[in-house]
Design an enzyme around this catalytic site. Structure first.
Site, PDB file in Angstrom:
ATOM      1  N   LYS A  91       0.888  -1.163   0.000  1.00 44.10           N
ATOM      2  CA  LYS A  91       0.000   0.000   0.000  1.00 44.10           C
ATOM      3  C   LYS A  91       0.928   1.216   0.000  1.00 44.10           C
ATOM      4  O   LYS A  91       0.866   2.094   0.871  1.00 44.10           O
ATOM      5  CB  LYS A  91      -0.911  -0.058   1.241  1.00 44.10           C
ATOM      6  N   ASP A 148      -5.576  -3.157  -2.137  1.00 45.69           N
ATOM      7  CA  ASP A 148      -7.019  -3.087  -2.427  1.00 45.69           C
ATOM      8  C   ASP A 148      -7.296  -3.615  -3.834  1.00 45.69           C
ATOM      9  O   ASP A 148      -8.250  -4.366  -4.062  1.00 45.69           O
ATOM     10  CB  ASP A 148      -7.556  -1.658  -2.242  1.00 45.69           C
ATOM     11  N   ASP A 160      -2.234 -12.394   5.471  1.00 46.59           N
ATOM     12  CA  ASP A 160      -3.225 -13.097   6.284  1.00 46.59           C
ATOM     13  C   ASP A 160      -4.583 -13.026   5.595  1.00 46.59           C
ATOM     14  O   ASP A 160      -5.286 -14.034   5.411  1.00 46.59           O
ATOM     15  CB  ASP A 160      -3.269 -12.400   7.659  1.00 46.59           C
ATOM     16  N   ASP A 200      -6.490 -16.135   2.863  1.00 47.11           N
ATOM     17  CA  ASP A 200      -7.787 -16.758   3.154  1.00 47.11           C
ATOM     18  C   ASP A 200      -8.742 -16.565   1.984  1.00 47.11           C
ATOM     19  O   ASP A 200      -9.516 -17.472   1.634  1.00 47.11           O
ATOM     20  CB  ASP A 200      -8.409 -16.149   4.421  1.00 47.11           C
TER      21      ASP A 200
END
Ligand code: NAD
Length: 359
Positions: free
Chosen positions: A191, A223, A247, A251
């Site tokens: 970012k 994003d 993390d 997922d």
């Protein structure tokens, strides 16, 4: 002799690990490079026996072995314990004590399971990507952290995102090497438009690229990466990113493949020593019923053979055996669909062993 410490843990851990051991023992008989197996306690099982989720004896054995194979930890029984001795602390302690800074999470869709994905089959069919997540630094560990009370009496929570150049470089090298062994494409996710720390991340990643002329490096804001993962996931080969971004994104990538019961993971140190485990938890809701899917744990054995023991051919054999079992229509309940044959945990493990022996 090469040695692996096996830590079954809690819930479905012992059931799925039993099947992984069957597979490892079969590989031992087929290969000239045998791996010795030691066992130990971790998590709630260790707390019950020793009053701590990571007993000294387990830690000493883990340090002495080349690799650790873990089932899962946790369960309702231990939820009311002080946070310092909850089962999950056993796993976090192992990662920290062994210096396992690189987390590798493949997201691979088995064509036989394309219907299980939440995305349309044409978007995910053939999906095969790897997320390399930094595991021991970043905002989860940065100091200072806490909740303080301001002069006006209002409380304020704060955490610190911090990465040193050397931390970025060591995870960067793992990611570039991983991309070299795969499709040669690495996407670094940050970012950098908002966070100075990840501006440095981007700069350091870019500086490593000249050491790996066979890898093409790109950069993406987190994003956008989240959006691209659900828009066009097959554009990715290897993603490298920070602890927190990894993390969340890993997922998300896992769900593209449809089942939590199919995905292994590796957490590595600088010398290739690793902790291997399925990405799912201890599934207390189905523990003790012999219905859990053991394939993520068996695939963790394959990852271990490939990453720590350099036995790529044996890893390939296991992956081919799993493909063959799926081709035969065998499914545990989590991946069951119409027209397939539902089998138990142990029958699934036996089927993989049978395919290995027949190969
Ligand atoms: P979970 O991954 O254990 O279970 C989520 C759902 O997926 C459940 O419905 C479960 O039955 C199912 N599932 C998980 N693995 C499966 C398998 N192999 N085969 C078939 N179905 C499977 O997550 P949770 O319910 O949020 O957590 C349960 C416990 O596990 C908690 O104590 C949590 O802290 C712990 N946990 C441990 C780890 C780990 O050991 N690495 C990771 C995540 C959660």
């Amino acid at each position: 002799m090469s040695k692996v410490l096996v830590l079954p843990g809690d819930g479905i851990g012992p059931e799925i690990i039993a099947e992984a051991i069957k597979v490892l023992e079969t590989i031992n008989t087929l290969s000239d490079q045998s791996i010795a197996v030691d066992t130990g306690l971790v998590g709630g099982a260790a707390y019950d026996e020793h009053g701590h989720p990571l007993p000294q004896e387990t830690l000493a054995k883990a340090k002495d072995c080349d690799a650790v194979l873990l089932g899962a930890v946790g369960g309702r029984k231990w939820e009311s314990l002080d946070i310092a001795v909850r089962p999950e602390k056993g796993l976090l302690g192992l990662r920290a004590e062994l210096g396992l800074f690189a987390n590798l999470r493949p997201a691979l869709l088995y064509p036989q399971l394309a219907d299980a994905s939440s995305l349309k089959p044409e978007l995910v069919s053939g999906l095969d990507m790897m997320i390399v997540r930094e595991l021991t630094g970043g905002i989860y560990f940065g100091q200072p952290r806490g909740v303080r009370t301001l002069d006006n009496g209002e409380r304020e929570g704060f955490n610190t995102l911090v990465y040193s150049e050397s931390e970025i470089k060591r995870i960067g090298h793992i990611a570039f090497e991983t991309a070299q062994r795969r499709g040669g494409r690495l996407c670094s996710v940050d970012k950098a438009n908002v966070l100075e720390c990840t501006e440095l991340w981007r700069e350091v990643m870019a500086s490593l690229a000249s050491d790996y002329p066979d890898v093409s490096l790109s950069h993406m804001y987190v994003d956008n990466a989240a959006m691209q993962l659900v828009r066009e996931p097959k554009q990715f080969d290897v993603i490298v990113t920070t602890n927190m971004f990894g993390d969340i994104l890993s997922d998300c990538a896992a769900m593209l493949t449809g089942s939590i019961g199919m995905l292994p993971s590796a957490s590595l140190d600088a010398n290739g020593k690793g902790l291997y485990e399925p990405i799912h938890g201890s599934a207390p809701d189905i523990a003790g019923q012999n219905i859990a899917n053991p394939l993520a744990t068996i695939l963790s054995v394959a990852l271990m053979l490939r990453c720590t023991f350099g036995q790529a051919a044996a890893a390939d054999m296991i992956e081919r055996a799993i493909n063959a079992v799926l081709d035969d229509g065998l499914r545990t309940v989590d991946i069951m669909s119409a027209g397939m044959t539902q089998v138990s945990t142990s029958v699934m493990g036996d089927a993989v062993v049978a395919k290995l022996k027949a190969a």
